[in-house]
Structure formats: structure tokens, C-alpha cells
Scaffold this motif. Structure first.
Motif, PDB file in Angstrom:
ATOM      1  N   TRP A  59      65.601  -4.765  31.050  1.00 40.61           N
ATOM      2  CA  TRP A  59      66.147  -5.008  32.389  1.00 40.61           C
ATOM      3  C   TRP A  59      67.285  -6.068  32.120  1.00 40.61           C
ATOM      4  N   VAL A  60      66.841  -7.077  31.135  1.00 37.31           N
ATOM      5  CA  VAL A  60      67.830  -8.223  30.971  1.00 37.31           C
ATOM      6  C   VAL A  60      69.080  -7.990  30.302  1.00 37.31           C
ATOM      7  N   TRP A  61      68.604  -6.974  29.311  1.00 36.53           N
ATOM      8  CA  TRP A  61      69.872  -6.409  28.532  1.00 36.53           C
ATOM      9  C   TRP A  61      70.669  -5.654  29.331  1.00 36.53           C
ATOM     10  N   ALA A  62      70.259  -4.804  30.281  1.00 38.22           N
ATOM     11  CA  ALA A  62      71.071  -4.178  30.795  1.00 38.22           C
ATOM     12  C   ALA A  62      72.017  -5.118  31.937  1.00 38.22           C
ATOM     13  N   ALA A  63      71.359  -6.104  32.462  1.00 39.23           N
ATOM     14  CA  ALA A  63      72.042  -7.037  33.569  1.00 39.23           C
ATOM     15  C   ALA A  63      73.086  -7.845  32.708  1.00 39.23           C
ATOM     16  N   ARG A  64      73.041  -7.898  31.364  1.00 40.64           N
ATOM     17  CA  ARG A  64      74.084  -8.596  30.577  1.00 40.64           C
ATOM     18  C   ARG A  64      75.083  -7.725  30.015  1.00 40.64           C
ATOM     19  N   GLN A  65      75.200  -6.486  30.439  1.00 45.89           N
ATOM     20  CA  GLN A  65      76.201  -5.560  29.858  1.00 45.89           C
ATOM     21  C   GLN A  65      77.420  -5.793  31.057  1.00 45.89           C
ATOM     22  N   ARG A  66      78.381  -5.323  30.390  1.00 46.22           N
ATOM     23  CA  ARG A  66      79.716  -5.364  31.344  1.00 46.22           C
ATOM     24  C   ARG A  66      80.386  -4.027  31.314  1.00 46.22           C
ATOM     25  N   PRO A  67      80.292  -3.100  32.163  1.00 44.32           N
ATOM     26  CA  PRO A  67      79.605  -3.076  33.450  1.00 44.32           C
ATOM     27  C   PRO A  67      78.181  -2.812  33.260  1.00 44.32           C
ATOM     28  N   VAL A  68      77.159  -3.245  34.084  1.00 44.66           N
ATOM     29  CA  VAL A  68      75.773  -3.152  34.068  1.00 44.66           C
ATOM     30  C   VAL A  68      75.811  -1.473  33.993  1.00 44.66           C
ATOM     31  N   PRO A  69      75.183  -0.898  32.809  1.00 44.33           N
ATOM     32  CA  PRO A  69      74.997   0.360  32.694  1.00 44.33           C
ATOM     33  C   PRO A  69      74.100   1.098  33.633  1.00 44.33           C
ATOM     34  N   ALA A  70      74.887   2.136  34.529  1.00 44.52           N
ATOM     35  CA  ALA A  70      74.375   2.603  35.699  1.00 44.52           C
ATOM     36  C   ALA A  70      73.088   3.705  35.065  1.00 44.52           C
ATOM     37  N   ARG A  71      73.378   4.490  33.930  1.00 44.13           N
ATOM     38  CA  ARG A  71      72.315   5.250  33.410  1.00 44.13           C
ATOM     39  C   ARG A  71      70.889   4.361  32.834  1.00 44.13           C
ATOM     40  N   ALA A  72      71.186   3.424  32.519  1.00 42.66           N
ATOM     41  CA  ALA A  72      70.150   2.399  31.963  1.00 42.66           C
ATOM     42  C   ALA A  72      69.384   1.852  33.270  1.00 42.66           C
ATOM     43  N   VAL A  73      69.930   1.611  34.240  1.00 47.43           N
ATOM     44  CA  VAL A  73      69.369   0.965  35.439  1.00 47.43           C
ATOM     45  C   VAL A  73      68.578   2.126  35.925  1.00 47.43           C
ATOM     46  N   ARG A  74      69.195   3.294  36.329  1.00 51.74           N
ATOM     47  CA  ARG A  74      68.296   4.512  36.707  1.00 51.74           C
ATOM     48  C   ARG A  74      67.285   4.864  36.071  1.00 51.74           C
ATOM     49  N   TRP A  75      67.254   4.998  34.632  1.00 46.42           N
ATOM     50  CA  TRP A  75      66.012   4.958  33.890  1.00 46.42           C
ATOM     51  C   TRP A  75      65.078   4.137  33.934  1.00 46.42           C
ATOM     52  N   LEU A  76      65.255   2.957  34.095  1.00 47.25           N
ATOM     53  CA  LEU A  76      64.331   1.675  34.135  1.00 47.25           C
ATOM     54  C   LEU A  76      63.881   1.708  35.492  1.00 47.25           C
ATOM     55  N   ALA A  77      64.500   2.204  36.400  1.00 47.57           N
ATOM     56  CA  ALA A  77      63.830   2.010  37.918  1.00 47.57           C
ATOM     57  C   ALA A  77      63.151   3.416  37.982  1.00 47.57           C
ATOM     58  N   ALA A  78      63.404   4.635  37.419  1.00 52.78           N
ATOM     59  CA  ALA A  78      62.570   5.531  37.144  1.00 52.78           C
ATOM     60  C   ALA A  78      61.145   5.174  36.532  1.00 52.78           C
ATOM     61  N   VAL A  79      61.142   4.478  35.725  1.00 47.77           N
ATOM     62  CA  VAL A  79      59.846   4.114  35.074  1.00 47.77           C
ATOM     63  C   VAL A  79      59.114   3.130  35.817  1.00 47.77           C
ATOM     64  N   PHE A  80      59.685   2.291  36.639  1.00 49.88           N
ATOM     65  CA  PHE A  80      58.922   1.377  37.612  1.00 49.88           C
ATOM     66  C   PHE A  80      58.546   2.180  38.869  1.00 49.88           C
ATOM     67  N   LEU A  81      59.214   3.255  39.485  1.00 48.13           N
ATOM     68  CA  LEU A  81      58.785   4.355  40.221  1.00 48.13           C
ATOM     69  C   LEU A  81      57.519   4.881  39.966  1.00 48.13           C
ATOM     70  N   LEU A  82      57.505   5.322  38.634  1.00 42.56           N
ATOM     71  CA  LEU A  82      56.393   5.855  37.910  1.00 42.56           C
ATOM     72  C   LEU A  82      55.051   5.307  37.994  1.00 42.56           C
ATOM     73  N   GLY A  83      55.322   3.691  37.791  1.00 39.76           N
ATOM     74  CA  GLY A  83      54.135   2.913  37.911  1.00 39.76           C
ATOM     75  C   GLY A  83      53.484   3.032  39.279  1.00 39.76           C
ATOM     76  N   GLY A  84      54.553   3.181  40.442  1.00 35.78           N
ATOM     77  CA  GLY A  84      53.893   3.107  41.799  1.00 35.78           C
ATOM     78  C   GLY A  84      53.193   4.444  41.982  1.00 35.78           C
ATOM     79  N   VAL A  85      53.882   5.620  41.432  1.00 37.29           N
ATOM     80  CA  VAL A  85      53.336   6.853  41.687  1.00 37.29           C
ATOM     81  C   VAL A  85      51.991   6.857  40.984  1.00 37.29           C
ATOM     82  N   GLY A  86      51.720   5.945  39.869  1.00 37.73           N
ATOM     83  CA  GLY A  86      50.483   6.124  38.951  1.00 37.73           C
ATOM     84  C   GLY A  86      49.297   5.182  40.182  1.00 37.73           C
ATOM     85  N   ARG A  87      49.880   4.046  40.829  1.00 44.11           N
ATOM     86  CA  ARG A  87      49.000   3.574  41.896  1.00 44.11           C
ATOM     87  C   ARG A  87      48.698   4.417  42.929  1.00 44.11           C
ATOM     88  N   LEU A  88      49.434   5.330  43.270  1.00 44.04           N
ATOM     89  CA  LEU A  88      49.002   6.297  44.412  1.00 44.04           C
ATOM     90  C   LEU A  88      47.932   7.224  43.888  1.00 44.04           C
TER      91      LEU A  88
END
Length: 137
Positions: A59-88
Motif C-alpha cells: 500500500w505504501v509503495w502504491a501511495a508513493r507512485q505518481r500517479p497512484v496506480p489504480a490497478r494496484a489499489v483495486r487489487w490491494l482493496a480486493a485482498v482487504f475485502l476478501l479478509g472481510g468475507v473471511g470474517r463473515l
């Protein structure tokens, strides 16, 4: 919106790094109710903490890119969402966990859509201004 994306992405990264280090350092003591879970759970938790540090650094790597890479943000957010699904799934199989785990599940299920929505904000902003796009790279 581009600034919001950058700030949230950086905040997400450093939060994950801090949480991961907390788990590496404390093991079972970092998990409510797991203090007496034993060596196997402690080993697993510390390993997963280290993995979460790596995830945060992505996430820090993505935030430091210019521009912030949308594809990386979406993949990282999808992994986070998968963690929430695991909790469900855990909730459905094993029942209600300690209250803090419920709060984490809410964050893990609500924050990814925000990142999906903001993911290409900086790319869009820079594509509308050729001089800004050249300066931002």
C-alpha cells in the motif's frame, strides 16, 4: 479526490504495517481471547503479522507512485475485502467473535468500495492535464 486517494492509501499502508508489527511482537497476546491458544496459533499469528507488514508496504509503495496506480489499489482493496468475507464465513461457521473483530469486519467490508471508487482519481486528474501528467511521473 486524487489527494484523498493518496492520503487514504498511505494511511492504509502504515496502519497495516503497524498492525502487522504488533502481531509479530505480541503473538497470541495481540488477539483478544487467544492468549492461551498455544504455540501453533502463536506461530501462525506472528507469521501472518509479518505477511500483513508486507501487505502494508505494498500500500505504501502504491501511495508513493505518481500517479497512484489504480490497478494496484483495486487489487490491494480486493485482498482487504476478501479478509472481510473471511470474517463473515467465520461468523457463519463459528458464531459471533469478540466485539473488536466485528468492528474490524465492518471496516474490511466498507473501506474497499471507497478504494474501488477512488482508485483512478489521480490517473483521471493527470490525464485531463498533459503538463501535470508529465510533471507527475
Amino acid at each position: 479526490m486524487a489527494r484523498t486517494l493518496r492520503v487514504l492509501t498511505l494511511l492504509m499502508g502504515w496502519s497495516c504495517v503497524a498492525i502487522g508489527l504488533f502481531h509479530v511482537a505480541l503473538g497470541n497476546a495481540a488477539l483478544p481471547g487467544a492468549g492461551s491458544a498455544g504455540a501453533t496459533v502463536d506461530s501462525w499469528g506472528r507469521f501472518m503479522g509479518a505477511s500483513f507488514v508486507g501487505y502494508g508496504l505494498a500500500w505504501v509503495w502504491a501511495a508513493r507512485q505518481r500517479p497512484v496506480p489504480a490497478r494496484a489499489v483495486r487489487w490491494l482493496a480486493a485482498v482487504f475485502l476478501l479478509g472481510g468475507v473471511g470474517r463473515l464465513l467465520s461468523l457463519a461457521v463459528h458464531g459471533r467473535p469478540q466485539w473488536f473483530q466485528i468492528a474490524l469486519a465492518v471496516i474490511e467490508l466498507t473501506l474497499p468500495p471507497v478504494f474501488f471508487w477512488l482508485a483512478d482519481a489521480e490517473e483521471r486528474a493527470l490525464s485531463g492535464r498533459p503538463e501535470a501528467a508529465a510533471a507527475g511521473r
